[in-house]
Design a protein around this motif. Structure first.
Motif, PDB file in Angstrom:
ATOM      1  N   PRO A   1     -11.623  -7.135  -9.647  1.00  0.00           N
ATOM      2  CA  PRO A   1     -11.084  -7.421  -8.314  1.00  0.00           C
ATOM      3  C   PRO A   1     -10.412  -6.215  -7.659  1.00  0.00           C
ATOM      4  O   PRO A   1     -10.472  -6.041  -6.452  1.00  0.00           O
ATOM      5  N   VAL A   2      -9.732  -5.373  -8.429  1.00  0.00           N
ATOM      6  CA  VAL A   2      -9.075  -4.143  -7.952  1.00  0.00           C
ATOM      7  C   VAL A   2      -8.033  -4.450  -6.866  1.00  0.00           C
ATOM      8  O   VAL A   2      -8.248  -4.201  -5.674  1.00  0.00           O
ATOM      9  N   PRO A   3      -6.873  -4.974  -7.243  1.00  0.00           N
ATOM     10  CA  PRO A   3      -5.810  -5.222  -6.261  1.00  0.00           C
ATOM     11  C   PRO A   3      -5.224  -3.911  -5.735  1.00  0.00           C
ATOM     12  O   PRO A   3      -5.061  -2.948  -6.489  1.00  0.00           O
ATOM     13  N   THR A   4      -4.921  -3.882  -4.434  1.00  0.00           N
ATOM     14  CA  THR A   4      -4.465  -2.636  -3.815  1.00  0.00           C
ATOM     15  C   THR A   4      -3.089  -2.723  -3.177  1.00  0.00           C
ATOM     16  O   THR A   4      -2.458  -1.686  -2.943  1.00  0.00           O
ATOM     17  N   ALA A   5      -2.614  -3.914  -2.828  1.00  0.00           N
ATOM     18  CA  ALA A   5      -1.310  -4.021  -2.168  1.00  0.00           C
ATOM     19  C   ALA A   5      -0.732  -5.411  -2.381  1.00  0.00           C
ATOM     20  O   ALA A   5      -1.465  -6.384  -2.542  1.00  0.00           O
ATOM     21  N   VAL A   6       0.596  -5.480  -2.352  1.00  0.00           N
ATOM     22  CA  VAL A   6       1.327  -6.744  -2.409  1.00  0.00           C
ATOM     23  C   VAL A   6       2.190  -6.828  -1.160  1.00  0.00           C
ATOM     24  O   VAL A   6       2.806  -5.844  -0.744  1.00  0.00           O
ATOM     25  N   ALA A   7       2.235  -8.008  -0.530  1.00  0.00           N
ATOM     26  CA  ALA A   7       3.083  -8.203   0.649  1.00  0.00           C
ATOM     27  C   ALA A   7       3.658  -9.615   0.610  1.00  0.00           C
ATOM     28  O   ALA A   7       3.060 -10.532   0.040  1.00  0.00           O
ATOM     29  N   PHE A   8       4.819  -9.780   1.228  1.00  0.00           N
ATOM     30  CA  PHE A   8       5.486 -11.081   1.298  1.00  0.00           C
ATOM     31  C   PHE A   8       5.625 -11.508   2.752  1.00  0.00           C
ATOM     32  O   PHE A   8       5.869 -10.673   3.629  1.00  0.00           O
ATOM     33  N   ASP A   9       5.476 -12.815   2.994  1.00  0.00           N
ATOM     34  CA  ASP A   9       5.710 -13.312   4.341  1.00  0.00           C
ATOM     35  C   ASP A   9       7.189 -13.628   4.526  1.00  0.00           C
ATOM     36  O   ASP A   9       8.018 -13.395   3.626  1.00  0.00           O
ATOM     37  N   ALA A  10       7.538 -14.175   5.707  1.00  0.00           N
ATOM     38  CA  ALA A  10       8.947 -14.412   6.018  1.00  0.00           C
ATOM     39  C   ALA A  10       9.575 -15.457   5.111  1.00  0.00           C
ATOM     40  O   ALA A  10      10.807 -15.497   4.966  1.00  0.00           O
ATOM     41  N   ASP A  11       8.764 -16.302   4.479  1.00  0.00           N
ATOM     42  CA  ASP A  11       9.278 -17.330   3.573  1.00  0.00           C
ATOM     43  C   ASP A  11       9.292 -16.886   2.113  1.00  0.00           C
ATOM     44  O   ASP A  11       9.609 -17.685   1.225  1.00  0.00           O
ATOM     45  N   GLY A  12       8.947 -15.623   1.865  1.00  0.00           N
ATOM     46  CA  GLY A  12       8.969 -15.105   0.502  1.00  0.00           C
ATOM     47  C   GLY A  12       7.730 -15.401  -0.304  1.00  0.00           C
ATOM     48  O   GLY A  12       7.722 -15.207  -1.527  1.00  0.00           O
ATOM     49  N   ASN A  13       6.651 -15.869   0.340  1.00  0.00           N
ATOM     50  CA  ASN A  13       5.397 -16.110  -0.368  1.00  0.00           C
ATOM     51  C   ASN A  13       4.649 -14.793  -0.583  1.00  0.00           C
ATOM     52  O   ASN A  13       4.660 -13.913   0.279  1.00  0.00           O
ATOM     53  N   MET A  14       3.972 -14.683  -1.724  1.00  0.00           N
ATOM     54  CA  MET A  14       3.325 -13.441  -2.121  1.00  0.00           C
ATOM     55  C   MET A  14       1.831 -13.453  -1.814  1.00  0.00           C
ATOM     56  O   MET A  14       1.140 -14.432  -2.069  1.00  0.00           O
ATOM     57  N   PHE A  15       1.355 -12.307  -1.301  1.00  0.00           N
ATOM     58  CA  PHE A  15      -0.062 -12.138  -0.990  1.00  0.00           C
ATOM     59  C   PHE A  15      -0.525 -10.776  -1.502  1.00  0.00           C
ATOM     60  O   PHE A  15       0.253  -9.817  -1.529  1.00  0.00           O
ATOM     61  N   VAL A  16      -1.800 -10.707  -1.909  1.00  0.00           N
ATOM     62  CA  VAL A  16      -2.341  -9.492  -2.522  1.00  0.00           C
ATOM     63  C   VAL A  16      -3.704  -9.172  -1.913  1.00  0.00           C
ATOM     64  O   VAL A  16      -4.559 -10.060  -1.805  1.00  0.00           O
ATOM     65  N   SER A  17      -3.895  -7.922  -1.519  1.00  0.00           N
ATOM     66  CA  SER A  17      -5.197  -7.500  -1.002  1.00  0.00           C
ATOM     67  C   SER A  17      -6.075  -7.024  -2.147  1.00  0.00           C
ATOM     68  O   SER A  17      -5.604  -6.428  -3.117  1.00  0.00           O
ATOM     69  N   ILE A  18      -7.390  -7.288  -2.009  1.00  0.00           N
ATOM     70  CA  ILE A  18      -8.369  -6.969  -3.041  1.00  0.00           C
ATOM     71  C   ILE A  18      -9.399  -5.989  -2.481  1.00  0.00           C
ATOM     72  O   ILE A  18     -10.005  -6.240  -1.434  1.00  0.00           O
ATOM     73  N   LEU A  19      -9.594  -4.872  -3.173  1.00  0.00           N
ATOM     74  CA  LEU A  19     -10.636  -3.918  -2.781  1.00  0.00           C
ATOM     75  C   LEU A  19     -12.011  -4.457  -3.133  1.00  0.00           C
ATOM     76  O   LEU A  19     -12.954  -4.364  -2.355  1.00  0.00           O
ATOM     77  N   SER A  20     -12.097  -5.006  -4.338  1.00  0.00           N
ATOM     78  CA  SER A  20     -13.321  -5.417  -5.037  1.00  0.00           C
ATOM     79  C   SER A  20     -14.039  -4.201  -5.585  1.00  0.00           C
ATOM     80  O   SER A  20     -14.081  -3.148  -4.953  1.00  0.00           O
TER      81      SER A  20
END
Length: 324
Positions: free
Chosen positions: A179-198
């Motif tokens: 999958p090759v994850p490249t970044a982690v970011a949080f929204d205003a409610d503290g939920n986690m999201f991760v971008s995938i290069l592939s």
């Protein structure tokens, strides 16, 4: 960075071979003033091997300190790291990096993705709402939590492989890409999201943004992207991601990168296109954007481009840019 004067042997992540390489402190961290003037803040190690240049990757500020992800290490080079600051999270002090966390040691002990390839390439880094550092390790295929005070490392989630077109020697020869994850970011409610290069061959439309729950459950949040290299949360309540560009049999396609807006429902649209090898994005509190381009091995071609009112720009369809 561009390697250096010291001749070494290093693992080439493209060919999976140990090749001649060069090493030196040519990776730099700069502070940029609003007018674009750059001030050197610190130097970090850089390795030039094959067509790859491996040095400092990403930065984050937390409680007045600046942290960076640096370097790569792989089991073919041996269990003991013999070069400075490889596969590390560092804090910048007095013009250099000081180790905060050793991610290679974590990979050796825990192997979060469960594959035969023991490798760590800490890439994206961000500060979480809990005061911890969160790292997207592109080679470990994992999201990690780092305590900046103690250096303790925990696995938040090891990411599963994706359907591929080539046999993967590190996944039992099955047709599975990393999958090759490249970044982690949080929204205003503290939920986690991760971008995938592939992983290669970078099939258009197969990159995605994942959501990771507090219980480490991983699910798809937004799909249909191509080679995501960065992700950030904007002051308008939307995420903004960078698509590096398109690949063909002849290699990367020039000016095929873009910035996309991802709405809370997972739908997306392009807000900037025609970018050459885009790699990173930052957005200030007023919605202005800063995008890094020319993130390939072209000496002195790298740029930070300013986009006033980026979050207020109208978007357009992703048709023709890898959307499925």
């Amino acid at each position: 960075g561009a390697g250096g004067d010291e001749e070494i042997e290093f693992f080439d992540p493209t060919t999976f071979e140990v090749l001649p390489a060069t090493f030196g402190n040519t990776s730099v961290v700069m502070r940029m003033e609003p007018g674009g003037e750059a001030e050197l803040i610190a130097t970090l190690p850089s390795v030039a091997v094959g067509q790859d240049f491996i040095g400092g990757a990403r930065l984050v500020e937390l409680d007045g300190a600046v942290y960076a992800t640096v370097g790569v290490w792989q089991i073919n080079l041996g269990e003991e790291v013999t070069l400075p600051l490889q596969a590390q999270v560092v804090r910048l002090e007095d013009g250099e990096g000081v180790t905060v966390a050793d991610l290679w040691a974590h990979e050796l002990e825990f192997n979060p993705d469960g594959t035969d390839n023991r490798e760590s390439h800490p890439f994206g880094i961000t500060a979480g709402p809990d005061g911890m550092l969160y790292v997207a390790d592109a080679a470990m295929n994992a999201v990690l939590r780092v305590d900046p005070a103690s250096g303790d490392v925990e696995t938040v989630a090891g990411l599963e492989g994706m359907p591929g077109v080539f046999p993967n020697p590190f996944r039992g020869g099955e047709l599975i890409r990393d999958p090759v994850p490249t970044a982690v970011a949080f929204d205003a409610d503290g939920n986690m999201f991760v971008s995938i290069l592939s992983g290669a061959p970078f099939i258009p439309g197969t990159a995605s943004v994942l959501s990771i729950s507090a219980d480490s459950d991983v699910s798809e949040f937004a799909t249909g992207f191509t080679m995501l290299t960065d992700l950030t949360y904007g002051p308008d309540g939307n995420f903004y991601a960078v698509q590096f560009g398109m690949f063909t049999e002849e290699g990367p396609v020039f000016n095929s990168g873009s910035v996309v807006r991802i709405m809370p429902d997972g739908s997306s649209e392009v807000v900037i296109d025609g970018l050459p090898f885009a790699t990173g994005i930052a957005i200030d509190a007023d919605g202005n954007g800063y995008v890094t381009i020319n993130g390939v091995a072209i000496p002195e071609a790298g740029m930070v481009v300013y986009y006033e009112g980026l979050t207020a720009r109208e978007g357009h369809s992703m048709a023709g840019m890898g959307d499925e």
